[in-house]
Design a protein around this motif. Structure first.
Motif, mmCIF file in Angstrom:
data_model
loop_
_atom_site.group_PDB
_atom_site.id
_atom_site.type_symbol
_atom_site.label_atom_id
_atom_site.label_comp_id
_atom_site.label_asym_id
_atom_site.label_seq_id
_atom_site.Cartn_x
_atom_site.Cartn_y
_atom_site.Cartn_z
ATOM 1 N N ARG A 193 37.162 -23.272 23.919
ATOM 2 C CA ARG A 193 37.944 -23.096 25.007
ATOM 3 C C ARG A 193 37.167 -22.564 26.088
ATOM 4 O O ARG A 193 36.689 -21.780 26.002
ATOM 5 C CB ARG A 193 39.411 -22.342 24.919
ATOM 6 N N GLU A 195 37.427 -20.532 28.316
ATOM 7 C CA GLU A 195 38.276 -19.341 28.929
ATOM 8 C C GLU A 195 37.569 -19.028 30.217
ATOM 9 O O GLU A 195 36.441 -18.998 30.362
ATOM 10 C CB GLU A 195 38.072 -18.249 27.996
ATOM 11 N N PHE A 203 36.235 -10.806 20.725
ATOM 12 C CA PHE A 203 37.532 -11.131 20.992
ATOM 13 C C PHE A 203 37.908 -12.536 21.655
ATOM 14 O O PHE A 203 38.901 -13.077 21.066
ATOM 15 C CB PHE A 203 38.431 -9.795 21.768
ATOM 16 N N ARG A 204 37.508 -12.583 22.853
ATOM 17 C CA ARG A 204 37.647 -13.841 23.395
ATOM 18 C C ARG A 204 36.321 -14.628 23.679
ATOM 19 O O ARG A 204 35.609 -14.144 24.749
ATOM 20 C CB ARG A 204 38.529 -13.552 24.717
ATOM 21 N N THR A 205 36.186 -15.621 23.258
ATOM 22 C CA THR A 205 34.797 -16.038 23.347
ATOM 23 C C THR A 205 35.066 -17.838 23.733
ATOM 24 O O THR A 205 36.269 -18.118 23.398
ATOM 25 C CB THR A 205 34.030 -16.216 22.207
ATOM 26 N N GLN A 210 38.887 -20.605 13.925
ATOM 27 C CA GLN A 210 40.359 -20.502 13.805
ATOM 28 C C GLN A 210 40.823 -20.935 12.221
ATOM 29 O O GLN A 210 39.878 -21.289 11.456
ATOM 30 C CB GLN A 210 41.213 -21.494 14.609
ATOM 31 N N GLU A 277 46.830 -9.765 20.520
ATOM 32 C CA GLU A 277 46.865 -10.635 19.351
ATOM 33 C C GLU A 277 45.676 -10.961 18.518
ATOM 34 O O GLU A 277 44.469 -11.257 18.870
ATOM 35 C CB GLU A 277 47.358 -11.932 20.208
ATOM 36 N N LEU A 278 46.240 -10.887 17.098
ATOM 37 C CA LEU A 278 45.288 -11.470 16.336
ATOM 38 C C LEU A 278 45.847 -13.092 15.759
ATOM 39 O O LEU A 278 45.172 -13.811 15.190
ATOM 40 C CB LEU A 278 45.321 -10.632 14.925
ATOM 41 N N GLY A 321 42.661 -16.371 14.407
ATOM 42 C CA GLY A 321 41.268 -16.472 14.716
ATOM 43 C C GLY A 321 40.552 -15.850 13.679
ATOM 44 O O GLY A 321 40.719 -14.611 13.332
ATOM 45 N N ARG A 324 38.276 -13.104 15.725
ATOM 46 C CA ARG A 324 38.750 -12.111 16.209
ATOM 47 C C ARG A 324 39.474 -11.171 15.110
ATOM 48 O O ARG A 324 39.300 -9.918 15.234
ATOM 49 C CB ARG A 324 39.944 -12.558 17.140
#
Ligand code: ATP
Length: 449
Positions: A193, A195, A203-205, A210, A277-278, A321, A324
């Motif tokens: 994504r 992002e 956490f957010r890459t 997934q 969120e996880l 994820g 994550r």
């Protein structure tokens, strides 16, 4: 021996940026996660999993697979392609809807995701108020081209989720596996994504892994299965050692639900910046299969012979994820303990998630110890992922294993040559027992997965 767990996470200690920094440093220092392309100055928000991290990430994925596929006769696995044609993403709605609102700060040029801003008027980069442009929708999919010719026919996308692979293979799996609803298709793999604001370490890459499962059910059973999967997934984290106070199941409010969803709950973890969120568990109705049926012209239905009726199954989707989740387990397991005058860092990971299950430590580098210790290592490595460490003093080696969460250290010393026994040290209690080598495997089998 007085011991004090003073940095283990509790709700009262949040926000906890100190813990965040410690995890990032430990990850770099112990080969868990490295910033990617570091020798070229790094590549923002991409990470490489080192010799220890690759083991832990694999363990997280294996634990999920074990619980979701291996232990269930009603779920089968899949490994679908990452590259896909636009038609898939048109049908799924990602081409038109998979976007986040992007705002630019006119003062400092920083870009932010509008829905994640603490104050929608204040730029978190420069602190100025009222400097944002109007929000624009920014599609998060990575577009590329398949083949050498640059024309519209060659457009391909990197999947932004693994789920569509399960929907477009629904009929294939139905016919080849002889399953019937309720049944699920599970997949673990990379998603991409673009992002707007990646961050908070892994956490957010933009590239991440997934673990998703689509569970196809008769429409009348959907809400029952939705509750079942919410419980099941929440308990999975607890069974794998997550502190219950650090995890919660949060049902979405009506304003958060997508138009086709009749229920979504997030499993959330208390990260150093607060609850986040996880995993999402969603009751998706028959939206996805209907979309693919209409766009592809292929029937994606189930014919229930007993009832003599044809229906489009409804779908319950637990989507987590892997990267994550690994970060959450790392944070949850991190403890610092005062041992005499010293601080011991220990990852109290569930043995199933621990990178190494045990370490064989010859007390000295002398060949008469290294030889039989290596033999012992080779025997144990047939059964478990083992480390072998012969450098530095034994106390330092114990601490190194504590830092990466190794449940047991097996020390081979000079007495071992005569009594055919070894010392086994427990990571959490630091207690040591002397065990005959002949009994070691059985003893460990009772304690290790
Ligand atoms: P968010 O609101 O955090 O962007 P999402 O609700 O869009 O996430 P889903 O589409 O439900 O996320 O994806 C399922 C899971 O995949 C998430 O719960 C998360 O664990 C993981 N995930 C999603 N995006 C990322 C990302 N950019 N980096 C790492 N993991 C991600």
């Amino acid at each position: 021996m007085g011991r004090l767990a003073f940095i283990a996470m509790t709700q009262e200690q949040f926000p906890n940026s100190e813990l965040f920094d410690k995890i990032v440093n430990l990850s770099k220092r112990r080969g868990i996660v490295y910033p990617s392309a570091e020798i070229y100055g790094g590549f923002r928000s991409t990470y490489d999993y080192g010799p220890v991290g690759v083991l832990m990430l694999r363990n997280v994925k294996d634990a999920w697979w074990r619980s979701m596929v291996q232990l269930r006769h009603d779920v089968v696995g899949l490994d679908a392609s990452i590259l896909g044609p636009p038609a898939v993403w048109e049908a799924s709605g990602h081409l038109s809807n998979f976007s986040d609102p992007l705002v630019d700060c006119k003062e400092c040029g920083a870009r932010h995701r509008e829905d994640k801003l603490e104050d929608p008027n204040v730029c978190p980069t420069c602190g100025n108020t009222g400097t944002f442009t109007e929000a624009r929708q920014f599609n998060l999919m990575f577009k590329t081209q398949a083949g050498p010719v640059e024309d519209t026919a060659a457009v391909a996308y990197l999947r932004p989720e693994t789920a569509q692979g399960m929907f477009i293979n629904f009929a294939n799996v139905l016919y080849t596996s002889r399953k019937k609803p309720p049944f699920g298709i599970a997949q673990i793999g990379k998603s991409f994504r673009n992002e707007i604001t990646p961050g908070n370490f892994v956490f957010r890459t933009r590239e991440f892994e997934q673990m998703e499962m689509e569970f196809f059910v008769p429409p009348a059973e959907a809400s029952e299965w939705y509750s079942y999967w919410c419980d099941k997934r929440f308990n999975w984290y607890v069974e794998h050692g997550m502190t219950e106070a650090n995890i919660r199941l949060r049902p979405h409010g009506d304003d958060e639900l997508s138009h086709y969803s009749s229920g979504t709950s997030d499993v959330e973890f208390l990260f150093p910046w607060g609850w986040d969120e996880l995993e999402g568990i969603a009751n998706r109705g028959n939206f996805d299969l209907t979309q693919h049926m209409e766009h592809s012209g292929t029937k994606l239905e189930f014919f229930d012979q007993a009832a003599n009726e044809r229906y489009i199954p409804h779908v319950i989707e637990p989507a987590a994820g892997a990267t994550r989740t690994m970060m959450a387990f790392l944070m949850d397991a991190y403890h610092e303990e005062q041992v005499n005058d010293d601080t011991r860092v220990v990852l109290k990971l569930h043995p199933r998630l621990a990178p190494f299950k045990l370490a064989v430590l010859p007390l000295s580098k002398k060949p008469e110890l290294i030889g039989p210790a290596t033999e012992l290592y080779e025997h144990l490595a047939e059964h478990w992922m083992c480390d072998f460490d012969q450098t530095q003093a034994i106390g330092k080696r114990y601490r190194r294993q504590d830092e990466i969460g190794t449940p047991y250290c097996v020390t081979f010393d000079f007495d071992s040559l005569d009594d055919n026994a070894v010392t086994v040290r427990d990571r959490d209690t630091m207690e040591q027992v002397r065990l005959p080598i002949a009994e070691l495997q059985a003893w460990l089998s009772e304690r290790l997965p």
